[in-house]
Design a protein around this motif. Structure first.
Motif, PDB file in Angstrom:
ATOM      1  N   LEU A 178      19.732  20.066  57.491  1.00 39.73           N
ATOM      2  CA  LEU A 178      18.647  19.877  58.442  1.00 39.73           C
ATOM      3  C   LEU A 178      17.710  21.084  58.475  1.00 39.73           C
ATOM      4  O   LEU A 178      16.500  20.945  58.583  1.00 39.73           O
ATOM      5  CB  LEU A 178      19.216  19.628  59.850  1.00 39.73           C
ATOM      6  N   GLU A 179      18.299  22.263  58.351  1.00 38.32           N
ATOM      7  CA  GLU A 179      17.473  23.466  58.426  1.00 38.32           C
ATOM      8  C   GLU A 179      16.488  23.512  57.251  1.00 38.32           C
ATOM      9  O   GLU A 179      15.314  23.830  57.426  1.00 38.32           O
ATOM     10  CB  GLU A 179      18.366  24.714  58.416  1.00 38.32           C
ATOM     11  N   GLU A 180      17.002  23.150  56.076  1.00 38.46           N
ATOM     12  CA  GLU A 180      16.129  23.123  54.908  1.00 38.46           C
ATOM     13  C   GLU A 180      15.008  22.108  55.085  1.00 38.46           C
ATOM     14  O   GLU A 180      13.834  22.386  54.808  1.00 38.46           O
ATOM     15  CB  GLU A 180      16.984  22.764  53.696  1.00 38.46           C
ATOM     16  N   ARG A 181      15.356  20.929  55.597  1.00 36.66           N
ATOM     17  CA  ARG A 181      14.354  19.885  55.805  1.00 36.66           C
ATOM     18  C   ARG A 181      13.331  20.322  56.860  1.00 36.66           C
ATOM     19  O   ARG A 181      12.145  20.056  56.733  1.00 36.66           O
ATOM     20  CB  ARG A 181      15.027  18.576  56.272  1.00 36.66           C
ATOM     21  N   THR A 182      13.812  20.980  57.912  1.00 36.18           N
ATOM     22  CA  THR A 182      12.912  21.396  58.989  1.00 36.18           C
ATOM     23  C   THR A 182      11.894  22.408  58.485  1.00 36.18           C
ATOM     24  O   THR A 182      10.739  22.396  58.912  1.00 36.18           O
ATOM     25  CB  THR A 182      13.726  21.974  60.155  1.00 36.18           C
ATOM     26  N   ARG A 183      12.335  23.284  57.548  1.00 27.33           N
ATOM     27  CA  ARG A 183      11.385  24.238  56.956  1.00 27.33           C
ATOM     28  C   ARG A 183      10.242  23.484  56.281  1.00 27.33           C
ATOM     29  O   ARG A 183       9.079  23.843  56.382  1.00 27.33           O
ATOM     30  CB  ARG A 183      12.114  25.137  55.948  1.00 27.33           C
TER      31      ARG A 183
END
Lengths: 392, 166
Positions: A178-183
């Motif tokens: 999720l963190e990668e996608r949020t970036r």
């Protein structure tokens, strides 16, 4: 002929596809909205009245069902208030699990909003991607609680389930993705030119306005108002796991996108910290059936902002009064003031920009004084907005 | 400012109108005022930017069963600042349930006032809209669901309203 071109545009109240109905009436002068009003209550279920005929435990289930998106914070607000009246406190581990679930809920809510807001602006690719990614957190919520909505985490006096090692590993894996996608999403909402054309400088609310209207949550923080119950009046385990406030000075729709997206990173950080330092011990304490007479105010930070409960007990098994003020109500009041002066084509984005717990807007009647009238649907208004901006 | 200072500031601001002051919990301050002083008290808070208007709670105090005391509606105007919740409380009798609107001081209060009017039957002169906010359009006049005396519309009334709707 030109002078007669004043339209009143009623939107709503039914919408079969989205969450909740509401009714708006925009008075427009050509393209520009000159007046706006709102009518709510189409899904008013009399819960505050119903509370007076149910015992405290039954009410926990009732109040969790106020909202399907942020059900957990409602139950938490009620549980905290009732515990305070009873003079007990949930054990530290239970408090940590409560805020862990609250942050997971915030992630799912913000991602849901990102998709809806993108859709209203005509960015369906972003809508599909964000909702696909939201499934990661939905699966985590389900694996912890057994439910996708109404997680039923709380008891009065604690929580129902523990967070075990297998949950911990799954959550950490999910958060990494999720963190990668949020970036990526943060990059899209701050650099994509077509996106910015719909958000930058649109629906701007100054800090003074946001203060005066009593705006709450990400909508307030996007206007530079440092207001977050988790920071101002830390409750439960937020005293152990402090939150870093995310604000933006922009005040426009773009700022609301940026604030919510950045809040996702803060939730990821908090959840990792909670999992690393989860207090050990019991999950529940005993609470008497009869709650001592008294009044209390319980405030929690829902995904949309401050959720306010006023709870009064008369010493019996049932509450004397429970008053709930949801964050959307505060933000409605402000958005209706901000809408004035904007183009009709911007309304879908401005309305969805506050992340309202609404969804309505099936019918729309265009009244041209002295000539024919026309019926539009919300979908047509949305398309009208998209087409309008394509021509620019 | 810590919460003690915030509470002291609020108390000093509201002293001119306070009938009674109460500290029910560490972070809470209740100030009781006369209904006709309410707006001035709210104004004092807004002018000094003491917090924000967070919620408006109505409470019904039904009349005594022997009729010795009259029923009252109490309105609580909750203001929040940091951890502090300040409630300005005022009580009006059923026979004269009038509280002046605060909308020219706080425009966004209109939604809260519409709720208080329709749920408790409070009359609020100066409020910009008396339209229904939450109740149905065909809800009977003069029936206030959050008063304790309300236990349901009853079958006859329901049929009547159904008839009206059709």
């Amino acid at each position: 002929m030109e002078t007669q071109r004043k339209f009143i545009v009623p939107i709503g109240p039914q919408h079969p596809a989205l969450k909740e109905p509401g009714h708006f009436q925009f008075t427009v002068d050509g393209e520009i909205v000159t007046d706006a009003s709102v009518r709510l209550g189409y899904v008013h279920r009399g819960i505050e009245k119903g509370a007076e005929n149910r015992n405290w435990t039954q009410n926990l289930y009732l109040f969790e069902r106020i909202c399907g998106i942020c059900s957990h914070v409602h139950a938490t607000a009620l549980a905290i208030g009732v515990e305070r009246l009873a003079g007990v406190q949930a054990p530290p581990r239970a408090q940590a699990i409560r805020i862990l679930m609250a942050e997971l809920e915030r992630i799912h809510s913000h991602l849901l909003w990102l998709g809806v807001a993108a859709h209203e602006g005509g960015f369906d690719t972003l809508f599909m991607y964000s909702w696909r990614d939201r499934e990661i957190v939905m699966d985590l919520l389900e694996s912890l609680s057994g439910n996708r909505v109404n997680y039923s985490v709380n008891l009065i006096g604690g929580v129902k389930f523990d967070v075990e090692d297998k949950h911990r590993d799954a959550i950490l894996r999910g958060l990494d993705t999720l963190e990668e996608r949020t970036r990526h999403y943060l990059n899209v909402v701050t650099t994509d030119r077509t996106f910015l054309a719909r958000t930058r400088g649109v629906g701007t609310m100054s800090r003074n306005q946001a203060e005066l209207f009593g705006t709450v949550g990400p909508t307030a923080r996007a206007s530079g108002v440092a207001r977050d119950v988790r920071v101002d009046a830390p409750y439960e385990a937020y005293t152990l796991f402090p939150v870093n406030l995310v604000t933006d000075e922009g005040g426009d729709l773009m700022a609301r996108f940026v604030v919510r997206t950045k809040e996702l990173f803060e939730s990821y950080r908090l959840i990792r910290e909670i999992l690393d330092h989860l207090p050990s011990g019991e999950l529940t304490v005993r609470v008497p059936r009869k709650i001592p007479a008294g009044e209390t105010v319980s405030r929690v930070e829902a995904p949309r902002g401050e959720l306010f409960y006023f709870i009064k007990s008369n010493g019996g098994e049932k509450p004397e009064r429970i008053k709930v003020r949801t964050p959307s109500l505060c933000n409605w009041a402000s958005v209706m003031q901000v809408a004035v002066g904007h183009k009709l084509a911007d309304m879908p984005m401005i309305l969805s920009g506050i992340d309202p717990c609404f969804s309505c807007n099936d019918r729309m009647v265009l009244i041209n004084r002295g000539s024919s009238s026309q019926v539009w649907s919300w979908d047509e208004l949305r398309r009208y907005g998209i087409e309008y901006y394509k021509k620019l | 400012m810590d919460s003690e200072e915030l509470i002291q500031t609020a108390m000093e601001l509201l002293v001119p109108w306070a009938l009674k002051v109460n500290r029910p919990e560490g972070n809470r301050l209740d100030v009781f005022v006369e209904p006709h002083h309410l707006k001035e008290a709210v104004k004092a808070l807004v002018e000094t930017q003491w917090g924000y208007f967070s919620a408006l709670t109505g409470l019904d105090q039904p009349p005594a069963e022997d009729g010795a005391t009259e029923g009252h509606i109490e309105a609580l105007y909750h203001f929040c600042r940091g951890p502090v919740v300040l409630s300005i409380r005022t009580s009006v009798p059923y026979s004269n349930p009038v509280i002046e609107s605060i909308c020219d001081v706080i425009p966004s209060a209109t939604l809260y006032e519409r709720e208080l009017m329709e749920m408790f039957g409070v009359v609020m002169p100066g409020t910009p809209s008396t339209d229904r906010l939450l109740l149905a359009d065909d809800w009977p006049e003069g029936v206030y669901p959050l008063r304790k005396s309300f236990t349901g519309l009853g079958e006859q009334k329901l049929e009547e309203t159904d008839g009206n709707a059709a």
